[in-house]
Write an enzyme that holds these catalytic residues in place. Structure first.
Site, PDB file in Angstrom:
ATOM      1  N   CYS A 278      30.713  40.635  39.720  1.00  0.00           N
ATOM      2  CA  CYS A 278      30.358  41.975  39.240  1.00  0.00           C
ATOM      3  C   CYS A 278      28.877  42.283  39.359  1.00  0.00           C
ATOM      4  CB  CYS A 278      30.825  42.174  37.798  1.00  0.00           C
ATOM      5  SG  CYS A 278      30.126  40.993  36.648  1.00  0.00           S
TER       6      CYS A 278
ATOM      7  N   CYS B 286      32.846  37.176  31.190  1.00  0.00           N
ATOM      8  CA  CYS B 286      31.599  37.428  30.455  1.00  0.00           C
ATOM      9  C   CYS B 286      31.305  36.272  29.496  1.00  0.00           C
ATOM     10  CB  CYS B 286      31.693  38.724  29.644  1.00  0.00           C
ATOM     11  SG  CYS B 286      31.973  40.176  30.659  1.00  0.00           S
TER      12      CYS B 286
END
Lengths: 137, 214
Positions: free
Chosen positions: A37, A106
């Site tokens: 990302c 994350c």
């Protein structure tokens, strides 16, 4: 994306945002990125002579979950020994923040950042074993 | 493939070579084959667009409004396949990532799963670390410039990162053009391009942000 309340809280009031002196011998810096990302995360620890993390700071450029994960990570590892911090798992972060499956990476990033900061600190300590530590506690 | 309508050999085009009935898509067709193009990075986007528009006309739903249910369904499936192929191949980044995926490489996956708990893992990724340092510095500079409301600095950072992105994509094109493409090197360039693109997305002015920065 529906974020959980805890994610929003950490996102809106992130704990421990900032930087420590990356040149200091008692500071370890972890820098990690998510190629999938393009997010980047920096996590720094300041370690006492006794091997306890006395301060932790982070800077994360990424989504709300990445910011919340690193904010939570710094909050948790403050006061931990390096061994304790090494044992923090991304799954604990997932659980605490209620991260959805698409945001698990994350939490992985935050776990990697902790380990990378500890590795950096240990490398510095090995490199300056003969010198007295400048760490204040 | 046997035509569903005339039951003779249809060939592998959109329409049956014999009776002209629209054929369901070939499951094995990659995005290049959909357009009848060879599998390579360097392609003429204007030519691709021409092919896309011509094929879209042939598949237009109006032409099948009163057609057999099998023809309607086949034309719809062909359209879905065509649109996906167009979206993928018309963009250099998506085209490059698609070519790598055909080789079994998912950009971002191998590096994303790398763990830092092995003492040597960072040492083996020197380029990666240098890139992360660079990207972190750029992101910090952007955040600071925004906090100051320094739009000239933001613009110069954006121009700089755009140039870096273009450089990586030029290297990707050069990499694919080589007689023996180094796929690992191309993948690394695409990863770098992703970080730069993320920066550029972040730097795009959002609504109300101009005011918030003052």
């Amino acid at each position: 994306m529906a974020y959980s309340g805890k994610v929003i809280d950490h996102y809106e009031n992130p704990r421990n945002v900032g930087s420590l002196d990356k040149e200091a011998p008692n500071v370890g810096t972890g820098l990690v990125g998510a190629p999938a990302c393009g997010d980047v995360m920096k996590l720094q620890i300041q370690v006492s002579d006794a091997g306890v993390i006395e301060d932790a700071k982070f800077k994360t450029f990424g989504c709300g979950s990445a910011i919340a994960s690193s904010s939570l990570a710094t909050e948790w590892i403050k006061g931990m020994t390096l061994e304790q911090a090494m044992s923090v798992r991304n799954t604990q972060i997932v659980q605490e923040l209620n991260l959805p499956p698409v945001k698990i990476h994350c939490s992985v990033l935050a776990e990697d950042a902790i380990k990378s900061a500890i590795a950096d600190y240990r490398r510095k300590q090995r490199g300056s074993q003969t010198q007295p530590s400048l760490g204040e506690s | 493939m046997i035509c569903w309508s005339c039951e003779k050999n249809a060939g592998d085009g959109m329409l049956c070579a014999g009776c002209g009935a629209v054929q369901p898509p070939l499951r094995t067709a990659d995005h290049f084959r959909v357009f009848g193009l060879p599998r390579k990075f360097d392609l003429d986007v204007a030519d691709l667009e021409w092919r896309y528009k011509e094929m879209t006309k042939v598949l237009h739903p109006d032409r099948f409004a009163r057609a057999d249910a099998r023809a309607r369904r086949a034309s719809l499936e062909r359209s879905v396949q065509l649109n996906l192929a167009w979206r993928t191949l018309s963009q250099p980044v998506a085209r490059a990532e698609y070519l790598l995926s055909l080789e079994g490489i998912e950009v971002g996956e191998p590096a994303g799963s790398k763990r830092s708990d092995r003492p040597d893992s960072r040492a083996t990724q020197p380029v990666d670390t240098a890139l992360l340092v660079e990207v972190m510095e750029l992101r910090e500079a952007l955040a600071e410039a925004r906090a100051r409301g320094d739009s000239a600095k933001v613009a110069s950072l954006v121009a700089g990162v755009q140039a870096l992105h273009n450089r990586e994509m030029a290297e990707v094109a050069a990499g694919f053009a080589a007689a023996q493409p180094n796929l690992a090197a191309i993948t690394a360039r695409l990863v770098a391009a992703r970080y730069y693109r993320r920066f550029l997305e972040e730097a795009e002015p959002h609504e109300g942000e101009e005011d918030a920065a003052k």
